[in-house]
Enzyme design. Structure first.
Site, PDB file in Angstrom:
ATOM      1  N   ASP A   1      -8.534  -4.699  -6.197  1.00  0.00           N
ATOM      2  CA  ASP A   1      -8.060  -4.117  -4.943  1.00  0.00           C
ATOM      3  C   ASP A   1      -8.899  -2.882  -4.632  1.00  0.00           C
ATOM      4  OD1 ASP A   1      -6.572  -2.550  -3.024  1.00  0.00           O
ATOM      5  OD2 ASP A   1      -4.790  -3.712  -3.532  1.00  0.00           O
TER       6      ASP A   1
ATOM      7  N   HIS B   1      -7.101  -6.189  -0.626  1.00  0.00           N
ATOM      8  CA  HIS B   1      -5.989  -5.241  -0.687  1.00  0.00           C
ATOM      9  C   HIS B   1      -4.664  -5.967  -0.518  1.00  0.00           C
ATOM     10  CE1 HIS B   1      -3.854  -1.567  -0.486  1.00  0.00           C
ATOM     11  NE2 HIS B   1      -3.744  -1.482   0.834  1.00  0.00           N
TER      12      HIS B   1
ATOM     13  N   SER C   1       0.840  -1.193   0.000  1.00  0.00           N
ATOM     14  CA  SER C   1       0.000   0.000   0.000  1.00  0.00           C
ATOM     15  C   SER C   1       0.883   1.254   0.000  1.00  0.00           C
ATOM     16  CB  SER C   1      -0.945  -0.049   1.203  1.00  0.00           C
ATOM     17  OG  SER C   1      -2.010   0.861   1.055  1.00  0.00           O
TER      18      SER C   1
END
Length: 522
Positions: A460, A488, A231
């Site tokens: 995602d 994710h 991320s």
């Protein structure tokens, strides 16, 4: 990104085939993949080589590890508060290490879970889930709290009750009076951060964190950085590669962020679309379960029912059985839904939470939201939300007019009816931030770096797949590994194809061919 959604720590709580058409071999000093060498750099510089003599004391400092439960070792190192003034004030960076389990140790692998604001200390404590046994065998696992986060000289702004109030603000204002209330809360948040952490705020950006990362590499004794970032951690890794392309051994950037996009409107709008896509995927899965609270089993009516739940919570909060006094309004309800969309393994909980919410009980949604914002049972918080805002506001330029957020929210709501306005308004504190962004958003190329593996998941919700494609194409040595999945990030979430490709790269320095696609898990 949303003031809370973007603060999520992207934590990762058999055999399928890859569609790889080939592979890219990284320089390994002549050694075979079955017996990889210690990390090296093309320049042959020692691990402790500092970019300038003034930084040498930081690069050559000794780490004093001490046991800290369950086989882990902890330590703190010092870095300059301001890299432009290395002789000035110093701050501390907290580290944690899990020693390699095998005898053929390669070096260290440094982790970052995302956020910004996520604790790498806590993430590393879940190392046996985060990394494969093969990687754990060959590397010391290293977690760290970036500057401003957790145990590393943290940004602190609000008390627990104040954060309750801030997060519970109406994030989808319907009229000028509600806009004014939201703006007042955003301004108070920024002012509180300036009052309590003003000295730190100019120096919590990702460029400074990347320089810290190079100090960490050096004091660990690694000539080249081996790194797994998820991320926001992909942005940190890409910035590191831009600054130190010759100090890289292997970088895996999973759940990538496109560094060329401005948050308002582009990043926020794309993230809102990602949550809408994930919500549709959740519903398709829900329709196959006996416990699904949508008996009509049709996407359109189900989406309408969720929209009405959010509107209803805006008018009249849901019941709260936790014993605290929070009102489960539209913001907390939205956060609860968003939390479960991050990970497909949370979808059964979301089915239950929505079934209860449709009957007026928002307790399970609230408990999900508490996970997202890292609120503890006693009502206290980690500093995740505050650090998230502090880093984002200094990393990226934001509009300085409330009307710009209002216009962007209106447009986002049209294409993302359940999440668009909420995500867009979430950046409003940056309008009032006391420290202005240092530069425009731009592509990162990291010229001269060895191949860097960028992993993207097709559905995602938080970092849309298009961002992974963009980052891989911007990096001069970017290699895209795609996963046809939900949730994710991809590594260690169930795809043997992804895991094998990443492990081979980390251990043997063989990257998958650019464009490799891993199939959906069946």
């Amino acid at each position: 990104m949303s003031r809370a959604a973007a603060a999520l720590v992207a934590a990762t709580l058999v055999m399928t085939g890859c569609s790889a058409k080939g592979e890219t071999r990284l320089p390994a000093d002549g050694a075979s993949p079955s017996d990889p060498p210690a990390a090296t750099t093309p320049t042959g510089e020692p691990a402790t080589a500092a970019p300038s003599p003034a930084l040498a004391p930081f690069y050559t400092q000794k780490v004093r590890w001490a046991p800290c439960k369950d086989g882990f070792q902890c330590a703190k190192i010092e870095v300059p508060l301001d890299y432009g003034d290395p002789g000035g004030e110093r701050i501390q960076i907290a580290l944690i290490k899990l020693p390699a389990t095998g005898k053929q140790r390669i070096g260290s692998i440094v982790l970052n879970p995302g956020g910004p604001g996520g604790s790498g200390i806590e993430y590393a404590r879940a190392a046996t889930s985060v990394l494969s046994p093969g990687v754990l065998s060959r590397f010391d696992t290293i977690g760290f709290d970036p500057r401003g986060v957790g145990q590393s000289t943290p940004v602190r702004c609000l008390t627990g009750p104040e954060l309750d109030e801030f997060i519970g603000l109406d994030g989808t204002p319907d009229d000028p009076a509600e806009v004014k209330l939201l703006a007042r809360g955003a301004e108070h948040f920024a002012a509180a951060c300036q009052a309590k952490a003003g000295k730190l705020l100019p120096h919590v950006g990702t460029a400074d964190a990347a320089r810290d990362l190079d100090v960490i590499r050096a004091v660990l004794g690694d000539q080249g950085l081996t790194y797994l970032g998820k991320s926001y951690g992909t942005y940190l890794g890409a910035v590191y590669a831009e600054l130190f392309p010759k100090k890289i051994r292997a970088l895996v950037l999973d759940g990538a962020i496109d560094p060329s996009l401005a948050p308002v409107p582009y990043v926020n709008a794309a993230q809102a679309r990602g949550f809408e896509t994930a919500l549709r995927a959740f519903l398709a899965d829900c329709f196959t379960a006996s416990s699904c609270p949508f008996p009509e089993k049709k996407t359109g009516p189900a989406l309408d029912r969720i929209s009405e739940l959010l509107r209803s919570a805006d008018r009249q909060p849901l019941r709260n059985k936790t014993g605290d006094q929070r009102k489960i309004d539209e913001s907390w309800t939205t956060l609860g839904i968003v939390t479960a969309l991050y990970d497909k393994r949370s979808w059964p909980v979301l089915r239950t939470a929505l079934a209860q919410a449709f009957k007026g009980d928002g307790t399970t949604l609230l408990r999900l939201a508490d996970v997202l914002v890292d609120r503890r049972p006693d009502g206290s918080y980690s500093n995740q939300t505050e650090a998230n805002m502090a880093v984002n506001c200094v990393d990226h330029p934001y509009p300085n007019r409330t009307s710009a957020y209002e216009d962007a929210a209106r447009k986002a709501q049209q294409e993302s009816p359940r999440f668009g306005a909420y995500v867009m308004w979430g950046s409003l504190p940056c309008e009032y931030w006391p420290v202005k962004a240092k530069g425009p958003d731009k592509p990162l190329t990291a010229r001269g770096a060895p191949p860097i593996v960028v992993v993207g998941t097709l559905r995602d919700p938080a970092t849309p797949y298009e961002w992974a494609k963009a980052l891989a194409s911007q990096l001069s040595s970017g290699v895209l590994l795609s996963f046809d999945g939900d949730g994710h990030t991809a590594y260690r979430t169930g795809s043997a194809c992804v895991d094998e490709a990443v492990d081979r790269y980390l251990i043997s320095l063989i990257a998958p061919r650019d464009g490799t696609k891993c199939p959906k898990i069946t």
